[in-house]
Design a protein around this motif. Structure first.
Motif, mmCIF file in Angstrom:
data_model
loop_
_atom_site.group_PDB
_atom_site.id
_atom_site.type_symbol
_atom_site.label_atom_id
_atom_site.label_comp_id
_atom_site.label_asym_id
_atom_site.label_seq_id
_atom_site.Cartn_x
_atom_site.Cartn_y
_atom_site.Cartn_z
ATOM 1 N N THR A 71 96.203 2.891 77.720
ATOM 2 C CA THR A 71 94.886 3.312 77.237
ATOM 3 C C THR A 71 94.030 2.069 77.024
ATOM 4 O OG1 THR A 71 95.120 3.119 74.838
ATOM 5 C CG2 THR A 71 96.173 5.046 75.865
ATOM 6 N N PRO A 72 92.735 2.242 76.795
ATOM 7 C CA PRO A 72 91.905 1.058 76.544
ATOM 8 C C PRO A 72 92.334 0.291 75.291
ATOM 9 C CG PRO A 72 90.539 2.941 77.092
ATOM 10 C CD PRO A 72 91.931 3.470 76.919
ATOM 11 N N GLN A 73 92.922 0.974 74.314
ATOM 12 C CA GLN A 73 93.249 0.310 73.048
ATOM 13 C C GLN A 73 94.696 -0.187 72.952
ATOM 14 O OE1 GLN A 73 90.925 2.952 72.777
ATOM 15 N NE2 GLN A 73 89.501 1.269 72.425
ATOM 16 N N CYS A 74 95.595 0.502 73.603
ATOM 17 C CA CYS A 74 97.015 0.148 73.463
ATOM 18 C C CYS A 74 97.794 0.740 74.630
ATOM 19 C CB CYS A 74 97.591 0.703 72.154
ATOM 20 S SG CYS A 74 97.623 2.507 72.087
ATOM 21 N N ILE A 117 100.493 13.678 81.000
ATOM 22 C CA ILE A 117 99.301 13.332 80.221
ATOM 23 C C ILE A 117 98.105 13.159 81.146
ATOM 24 C CG2 ILE A 117 98.297 11.703 78.590
ATOM 25 C CD1 ILE A 117 101.275 10.911 77.971
ATOM 26 N N LEU A 118 97.081 13.928 80.868
ATOM 27 C CA LEU A 118 95.860 13.873 81.688
ATOM 28 C C LEU A 118 94.710 13.427 80.797
ATOM 29 C CD1 LEU A 118 94.424 14.712 84.428
ATOM 30 C CD2 LEU A 118 93.811 16.801 83.212
ATOM 31 N N LEU A 119 94.065 12.347 81.197
ATOM 32 C CA LEU A 119 92.862 11.910 80.482
ATOM 33 C C LEU A 119 91.668 12.591 81.141
ATOM 34 C CD1 LEU A 119 91.344 10.079 78.468
ATOM 35 C CD2 LEU A 119 91.342 8.306 80.240
ATOM 36 N N ALA A 120 90.957 13.394 80.351
ATOM 37 C CA ALA A 120 89.754 14.066 80.872
ATOM 38 C C ALA A 120 88.597 13.604 80.006
ATOM 39 C CB ALA A 120 89.921 15.577 80.814
ATOM 40 N N GLY A 121 87.751 12.772 80.554
ATOM 41 C CA GLY A 121 86.699 12.165 79.728
ATOM 42 C C GLY A 121 87.352 11.235 78.729
ATOM 43 N N GLU A 122 87.193 11.582 77.446
ATOM 44 C CA GLU A 122 87.728 10.727 76.382
ATOM 45 C C GLU A 122 88.975 11.327 75.732
ATOM 46 O OE1 GLU A 122 85.490 7.959 74.702
ATOM 47 O OE2 GLU A 122 85.089 8.017 76.849
ATOM 48 N N GLN A 139 104.058 12.674 68.340
ATOM 49 C CA GLN A 139 104.068 11.209 68.146
ATOM 50 C C GLN A 139 102.899 10.573 68.888
ATOM 51 O OE1 GLN A 139 107.804 9.126 68.903
ATOM 52 N NE2 GLN A 139 108.957 10.906 68.208
ATOM 53 N N LEU A 140 102.692 11.042 70.115
ATOM 54 C CA LEU A 140 101.601 10.458 70.907
ATOM 55 C C LEU A 140 100.247 10.725 70.253
ATOM 56 C CD1 LEU A 140 100.545 8.977 73.382
ATOM 57 C CD2 LEU A 140 100.461 11.179 74.565
ATOM 58 N N ILE A 141 100.042 11.955 69.790
ATOM 59 C CA ILE A 141 98.751 12.283 69.167
ATOM 60 C C ILE A 141 98.529 11.405 67.929
ATOM 61 C CG2 ILE A 141 97.475 14.107 67.941
ATOM 62 C CD1 ILE A 141 98.827 16.093 69.978
ATOM 63 N N ASN A 142 99.594 11.180 67.167
ATOM 64 C CA ASN A 142 99.465 10.295 65.986
ATOM 65 C C ASN A 142 99.106 8.881 66.398
ATOM 66 O OD1 ASN A 142 99.987 12.203 64.093
ATOM 67 N ND2 ASN A 142 102.201 11.840 64.054
ATOM 68 N N ILE A 143 99.757 8.393 67.432
ATOM 69 C CA ILE A 143 99.451 7.025 67.899
ATOM 70 C C ILE A 143 98.002 6.966 68.363
ATOM 71 C CG2 ILE A 143 99.944 5.301 69.686
ATOM 72 C CD1 ILE A 143 102.908 6.357 69.594
ATOM 73 N N SER A 145 95.511 8.764 67.503
ATOM 74 C CA SER A 145 94.532 8.861 66.414
ATOM 75 C C SER A 145 94.466 7.556 65.625
ATOM 76 C CB SER A 145 94.813 10.066 65.515
ATOM 77 O OG SER A 145 95.912 9.798 64.718
ATOM 78 N N ARG A 146 95.576 6.830 65.540
ATOM 79 C CA ARG A 146 95.514 5.528 64.855
ATOM 80 C C ARG A 146 94.588 4.551 65.569
ATOM 81 N NH1 ARG A 146 100.109 2.781 64.998
ATOM 82 N NH2 ARG A 146 101.656 4.340 65.515
ATOM 83 N N TYR A 147 94.412 4.761 66.860
ATOM 84 C CA TYR A 147 93.543 3.868 67.635
ATOM 85 C C TYR A 147 92.184 4.518 67.922
ATOM 86 C CZ TYR A 147 97.551 0.802 68.412
ATOM 87 O OH TYR A 147 98.611 -0.064 68.242
ATOM 88 N N GLY A 148 91.876 5.599 67.196
ATOM 89 C CA GLY A 148 90.567 6.230 67.345
ATOM 90 C C GLY A 148 90.435 7.107 68.581
ATOM 91 N N MET A 149 91.548 7.567 69.121
ATOM 92 C CA MET A 149 91.511 8.434 70.317
ATOM 93 C C MET A 149 92.065 9.807 69.953
ATOM 94 S SD MET A 149 92.826 5.635 73.150
ATOM 95 C CE MET A 149 94.145 4.948 72.167
#
Ligand code: GLY
Length: 383
Positions: A71-74, A117-122, A139-143, A145-149
């Motif tokens: 992802t852009p953040q991690c 995992i499909l990234l659609a827009g943001e 776990q992924l959703i928590n990660i 959200s920690r990075y603002g996604m």
């Protein structure tokens, strides 16, 4: 702008890769040629391609997409759901760590294939499949959200991976087929409904304005071109024999830079070294383990069935250490858990005997924590 991609050359063992299709095993030479053409197509789209060597230990290892979400953040190292693929992550970790300062990891009991995992827009949609379970998705959703996604789950019924049956282009344009044509989650998108006999064309990538699409789906190609996208087709027929057709895709990220801020560190070398030991199953030093004297040390191992270690949170080294240690103990019939804590709390609590031990510490640390014994990390003869 996407700048780099990671690919791994197919190995000879690809003929034994996982599949539920009845198309027979791939032809190795043809798979190699197709993979080379695919790599060239990525370069033609302007990408710098990081080519990893074939890994004969893992028949499916060319499907690098499944082992990491970039992802852009991690970056997030996944825990692939097929048992034969779980350890692929160990070999990918040092590569990812070379490019990302923040590397997260999905841990048991979570299972996650990034092909789900499909990234659609943001927003990240996560398919619940035979390879990805709710624990992994959460776990992924928590990660994220920690990075603002953000992320949310989608249940799959027939396809192997989410991206086997759908793909996202740009500006709300979404390719859908089969079970995805009437999912409420996707009604807000501009859906391009693929004919069922061309459903496999959903497995495509938009890279810097060009859609890379599998060859042999002329109607799908016209539908995408009609939306104004230039299309380049590639022959991935040998990979389509291996069920997870989407997995022929690389790890791609618009945040991979080659700037000086991304430096190779000793940590990377260390993980790489662990990965090598793990992969080749050779005798040797695996990782460092501190045992709390007040707890397990001195206890006859036959009496121990379960251990809980403290270790450092947000450290990929600790997470990998934990996976190695857990597997080693599992072979001794002992289940191991880890609690991830701030670094000094982790040591203190292990030192106070609140945990059975602590993972991944340097030599000399026991001078400050005399109630811990630094266990010589020789797992001699371990296989
Ligand atoms: N053959 C690729 C996979 O099943 O993951």
């Amino acid at each position: 702008m996407i700048t780099q991609a990671i690919v791994r050359k197919p190995c000879n063992a690809i003929i034994n890769a996982l599949t539920t299709s009845d198309m027979g095993p791939p032809d190795y030479q043809a798979a190699l040629s197709q993979h080379a053409a695919y790599t060239d197509a990525l370069r033609d789209c302007g990408l710098d391609v990081i080519e990893l060597p074939a890994d004969e230990n893992f028949p499916d290892s060319t499907f690098v997409e499944d082992v990491a979400l970039l992802t852009p953040q991690c970056a997030i190292l996944t825990r692939p759901g097929a048992p034969s693929r779980t350890e692929e992550v160990i070999a990918m970790a040092p590569v990812i760590q070379e490019y990302y300062e923040s590397v997260e990891i999905i841990d048991a009991p979570g299972m996650l294939d990034a092909g789900d995992i499909l990234l659609a827009g943001e927003h990240y949609y996560i398919g619940l499949s035979t390879r990805t379970n709710r624990a992994g998705a959460e776990q992924l959703i928590n990660i994220l959200s920690r990075y603002g996604m953000t992320g949310s789950v989608v249940r799959l019924n027939t396809v192997l991976h989410l991206k086997t049956g759908m793909g996202y282009l740009d500006n709300g344009d979404m390719l859908v087929s089969g079970e995805f044509t009437d999912k409420p989650e996707f009604t807000a998108f501009h859906q391009i409904h693929l004919p069922s006999e061309e459903a496999a064309a959903a497995n495509c990538l938009l890279i810097n304005g060009t859609v890379l699409m599998p060859e042999g789906y002329p109607r799908a190609r016209k539908m995408v071109e009609a939306q104004g996208y230039p299309v380049k087709t590639i022959d991935i027929s040998e990979f389509e024999k291996l069920t997870a057709v989407s997995a022929a895709c690389p790890c791609v990220s618009d945040t991979l830079n080659t700037g000086d801020n991304m430096q190779r560190t000793d940590t990377v070398k260390h993980i790489s070294w662990i990965a090598d030991k793990w992969r080749h199953r050779i005798t040797g030093v695996i990782t460092t383990l501190l045992l709390a004297l007040s707890s397990v040390a001195g206890t006859a191992s036959a009496d121990v069935k379960h251990l809980t270690f403290a270790t450092i949170k947000n450290s990929v080294n600790s997470q990998i250490s934990f996976q190695v240690i857990r597997e080693a103990y599992r072979k001794l019939g002992i289940e191991v858990d880890a609690d991830y804590l701030p670094a000094s709390r982790s040591l203190m609590m292990a030192g106070y005997g609140q945990y059975d031990g602590e993972l991944y510490r340097i030599a000399g640390i026991t001078e400050d924590y005399p109630t811990c014994y630094r266990f010589p990390p020789l797992l001699t003869g371990w296989r």
